[in-house]
Design a protein around this motif. Sequence first.
Motif, PDB file in Angstrom:
ATOM      1  N   LEU A  75       0.865  -1.172   0.000  1.00  0.00           N
ATOM      2  CA  LEU A  75       0.000   0.000   0.000  1.00  0.00           C
ATOM      3  C   LEU A  75       0.903   1.222   0.000  1.00  0.00           C
ATOM      4  CD1 LEU A  75      -2.481  -1.101   2.818  1.00  0.00           C
ATOM      5  CD2 LEU A  75      -2.880  -1.226   0.368  1.00  0.00           C
ATOM      6  N   ALA A  76       0.892   1.983  -1.093  1.00  0.00           N
ATOM      7  CA  ALA A  76       1.730   3.173  -1.228  1.00  0.00           C
ATOM      8  C   ALA A  76       0.839   4.414  -1.282  1.00  0.00           C
ATOM      9  CB  ALA A  76       2.596   3.086  -2.483  1.00  0.00           C
ATOM     10  N   TYR A  77       1.362   5.514  -0.757  1.00  0.00           N
ATOM     11  CA  TYR A  77       0.576   6.739  -0.680  1.00  0.00           C
ATOM     12  C   TYR A  77       1.257   7.910  -1.394  1.00  0.00           C
ATOM     13  CZ  TYR A  77      -1.777   4.033   2.906  1.00  0.00           C
ATOM     14  OH  TYR A  77      -2.445   3.038   3.577  1.00  0.00           O
ATOM     15  N   HIS A  78       2.378   7.649  -2.005  1.00  0.00           N
ATOM     16  CA  HIS A  78       3.152   8.682  -2.683  1.00  0.00           C
ATOM     17  C   HIS A  78       3.550   8.141  -4.049  1.00  0.00           C
ATOM     18  CE1 HIS A  78       6.601  11.279  -3.654  1.00  0.00           C
ATOM     19  NE2 HIS A  78       6.101  12.141  -2.810  1.00  0.00           N
ATOM     20  N   SER A  79       3.551   9.003  -5.044  1.00  0.00           N
ATOM     21  CA  SER A  79       3.811   8.550  -6.411  1.00  0.00           C
ATOM     22  C   SER A  79       5.189   7.920  -6.560  1.00  0.00           C
ATOM     23  CB  SER A  79       3.659   9.724  -7.386  1.00  0.00           C
ATOM     24  OG  SER A  79       4.556  10.775  -7.063  1.00  0.00           O
ATOM     25  N   SER A  81      -5.246   8.701  -1.269  1.00  0.00           N
ATOM     26  CA  SER A  81      -4.096   8.608  -2.171  1.00  0.00           C
ATOM     27  C   SER A  81      -3.516   7.207  -2.280  1.00  0.00           C
ATOM     28  CB  SER A  81      -2.995   9.569  -1.706  1.00  0.00           C
ATOM     29  OG  SER A  81      -2.586   9.259  -0.381  1.00  0.00           O
ATOM     30  N   VAL A  82      -4.127   6.206  -1.640  1.00  0.00           N
ATOM     31  CA  VAL A  82      -3.523   4.879  -1.613  1.00  0.00           C
ATOM     32  C   VAL A  82      -3.518   4.234  -2.993  1.00  0.00           C
ATOM     33  CG1 VAL A  82      -5.643   3.577  -1.093  1.00  0.00           C
ATOM     34  CG2 VAL A  82      -3.422   2.724  -0.306  1.00  0.00           C
ATOM     35  N   ARG A  83      -2.443   3.484  -3.253  1.00  0.00           N
ATOM     36  CA  ARG A  83      -2.315   2.665  -4.459  1.00  0.00           C
ATOM     37  C   ARG A  83      -1.831   1.289  -4.016  1.00  0.00           C
ATOM     38  NH1 ARG A  83      -0.497   7.767  -5.445  1.00  0.00           N
ATOM     39  NH2 ARG A  83      -1.200   8.859  -7.325  1.00  0.00           N
ATOM     40  N   LEU A  84      -2.572   0.259  -4.358  1.00  0.00           N
ATOM     41  CA  LEU A  84      -2.246  -1.096  -3.920  1.00  0.00           C
ATOM     42  C   LEU A  84      -1.732  -1.910  -5.101  1.00  0.00           C
ATOM     43  CD1 LEU A  84      -4.272  -3.454  -1.631  1.00  0.00           C
ATOM     44  CD2 LEU A  84      -3.541  -4.247  -3.876  1.00  0.00           C
ATOM     45  N   ARG A  85      -0.626  -2.620  -4.884  1.00  0.00           N
ATOM     46  CA  ARG A  85      -0.086  -3.558  -5.868  1.00  0.00           C
ATOM     47  C   ARG A  85       0.328  -4.832  -5.132  1.00  0.00           C
ATOM     48  NH1 ARG A  85       1.118  -0.783 -10.770  1.00  0.00           N
ATOM     49  NH2 ARG A  85       1.177   1.480 -10.493  1.00  0.00           N
ATOM     50  N   ALA A  86       0.277  -5.976  -5.825  1.00  0.00           N
ATOM     51  CA  ALA A  86       0.622  -7.248  -5.200  1.00  0.00           C
ATOM     52  C   ALA A  86       1.158  -8.222  -6.232  1.00  0.00           C
ATOM     53  CB  ALA A  86      -0.600  -7.847  -4.498  1.00  0.00           C
ATOM     54  N   VAL A  87       2.071  -9.091  -5.775  1.00  0.00           N
ATOM     55  CA  VAL A  87       2.635 -10.154  -6.621  1.00  0.00           C
ATOM     56  C   VAL A  87       2.677 -11.453  -5.829  1.00  0.00           C
ATOM     57  CG1 VAL A  87       4.035  -8.675  -8.112  1.00  0.00           C
ATOM     58  CG2 VAL A  87       4.992  -9.527  -5.952  1.00  0.00           C
ATOM     59  N   GLU A  88       2.771 -12.566  -6.567  1.00  0.00           N
ATOM     60  CA  GLU A  88       2.897 -13.891  -5.960  1.00  0.00           C
ATOM     61  C   GLU A  88       4.110 -14.595  -6.556  1.00  0.00           C
ATOM     62  OE1 GLU A  88       0.126 -17.829  -5.267  1.00  0.00           O
ATOM     63  OE2 GLU A  88       0.033 -16.814  -7.221  1.00  0.00           O
ATOM     64  N   ARG A  89       4.922 -15.221  -5.693  1.00  0.00           N
ATOM     65  CA  ARG A  89       6.055 -16.013  -6.195  1.00  0.00           C
ATOM     66  C   ARG A  89       5.530 -17.321  -6.772  1.00  0.00           C
ATOM     67  NH1 ARG A  89      11.490 -16.689  -6.001  1.00  0.00           N
ATOM     68  NH2 ARG A  89      11.912 -14.953  -4.589  1.00  0.00           N
ATOM     69  N   ILE A  90       5.934 -17.644  -7.983  1.00  0.00           N
ATOM     70  CA  ILE A  90       5.486 -18.875  -8.639  1.00  0.00           C
ATOM     71  C   ILE A  90       6.635 -19.819  -8.914  1.00  0.00           C
ATOM     72  CG2 ILE A  90       3.421 -17.888  -9.671  1.00  0.00           C
ATOM     73  CD1 ILE A  90       4.958 -17.424 -12.235  1.00  0.00           C
ATOM     74  N   ALA A  91       7.872 -19.402  -8.622  1.00  0.00           N
ATOM     75  CA  ALA A  91       9.035 -20.248  -8.849  1.00  0.00           C
ATOM     76  C   ALA A  91      10.021 -20.045  -7.700  1.00  0.00           C
ATOM     77  CB  ALA A  91       9.710 -19.924 -10.180  1.00  0.00           C
ATOM     78  N   ALA A  92      10.775 -21.060  -7.407  1.00  0.00           N
ATOM     79  CA  ALA A  92      11.743 -20.994  -6.315  1.00  0.00           C
ATOM     80  C   ALA A  92      12.896 -20.064  -6.677  1.00  0.00           C
ATOM     81  CB  ALA A  92      12.277 -22.385  -6.013  1.00  0.00           C
TER      82      ALA A  92
END
Length: 323
Positions: A252-256, A312-323
């Motif tokens: 969760l980021a609040y600044h560009s 101003s929140v911007r949410l991004r997310a990732v998932e690990r799919i490989a070791a």
Amino acid sequence: MTGSSGGASHVPVLLERVLDLLAPSLTHERPVVVDATLGLGGHSEAMLTRFDDLHVIGIDRDSEALAQAGRRLEPFGERITLVHAVYDEMADVVRGVGTRAGFEAVSGVLFDLGVSSMQLDRTERGFSYAHDAPLDMRMNPGEGPTAADVLNTYAAADLARLLFEYGDERFARRIAAAVVAARADEPFTSSARLVDLVRSSIPAAARRTGGNPAKRTFQALRIEVNDELGGYKRALPAALRVVEPGGRVVVLAYHSLEDRLTKRAFAKVTTSDVPRDVPFVPEGREPAFRLLTRGAERASDDEVAANPRARSVRLRAVERIAA
């Protein structure tokens, strides 16, 4: 950005979305999540409540926040480990806790960047432009230079740079010049004097919209004093390294600038380095992560109405799919 644990506590920003994003990575036995920006523990409390077998490692550089979060999270007993550290020390923290608890990687990492509600609400900390207070702004009180030190020692060009880059302040040069002139008569010590100087440095037409004109200057000073961008540049790669396959990193980021760093880091780990004209991706050359969000997600109008700090929140997310 979480608020007080008292009766008027603020609900953590995008709480349900954060929980839903982390949930698929927390289905196995004894999952571990790092709350890299513990604050007052709002997100951690919700995670521990929803996921019965979860262990949370809560990191915060603010000893006062850790103490308050500890009281809030005391009912969860040994399921919570609190660590006084900066989040760019995450790899060492995970290694230390994991050695004692028997794990090497974690199931998730959460970053809720920016200043916490407690820091804003505690007048004496100097984060808020709404009340007169000493110009401190250190997230770890007693460590490093204060906002007053920055105002009283930086050259005009350096002040203008940080106001423009960290505060998106159009009138950065004007404000910086005014600060340098004013400190020649008397060093800056209080927030009220800075607020008055910023207001008088900005044209009247520009002061009619956008709220308090000092908010951008205060944001820039806070980011500089706490090296927030430098710390985050080091912390995010560490978070990506410590998550296990199937593990997720949510930001969760609040600044560009924070959001831009997140976007670039996530793009790098979710993109194969195989040239685009190659018809298939050879085994072993697949990206290690996949994106879980399309672009940056924002808070709904209803949430912003209930909690203006979510605007101003911007949410991004990732998932690990490989070791």
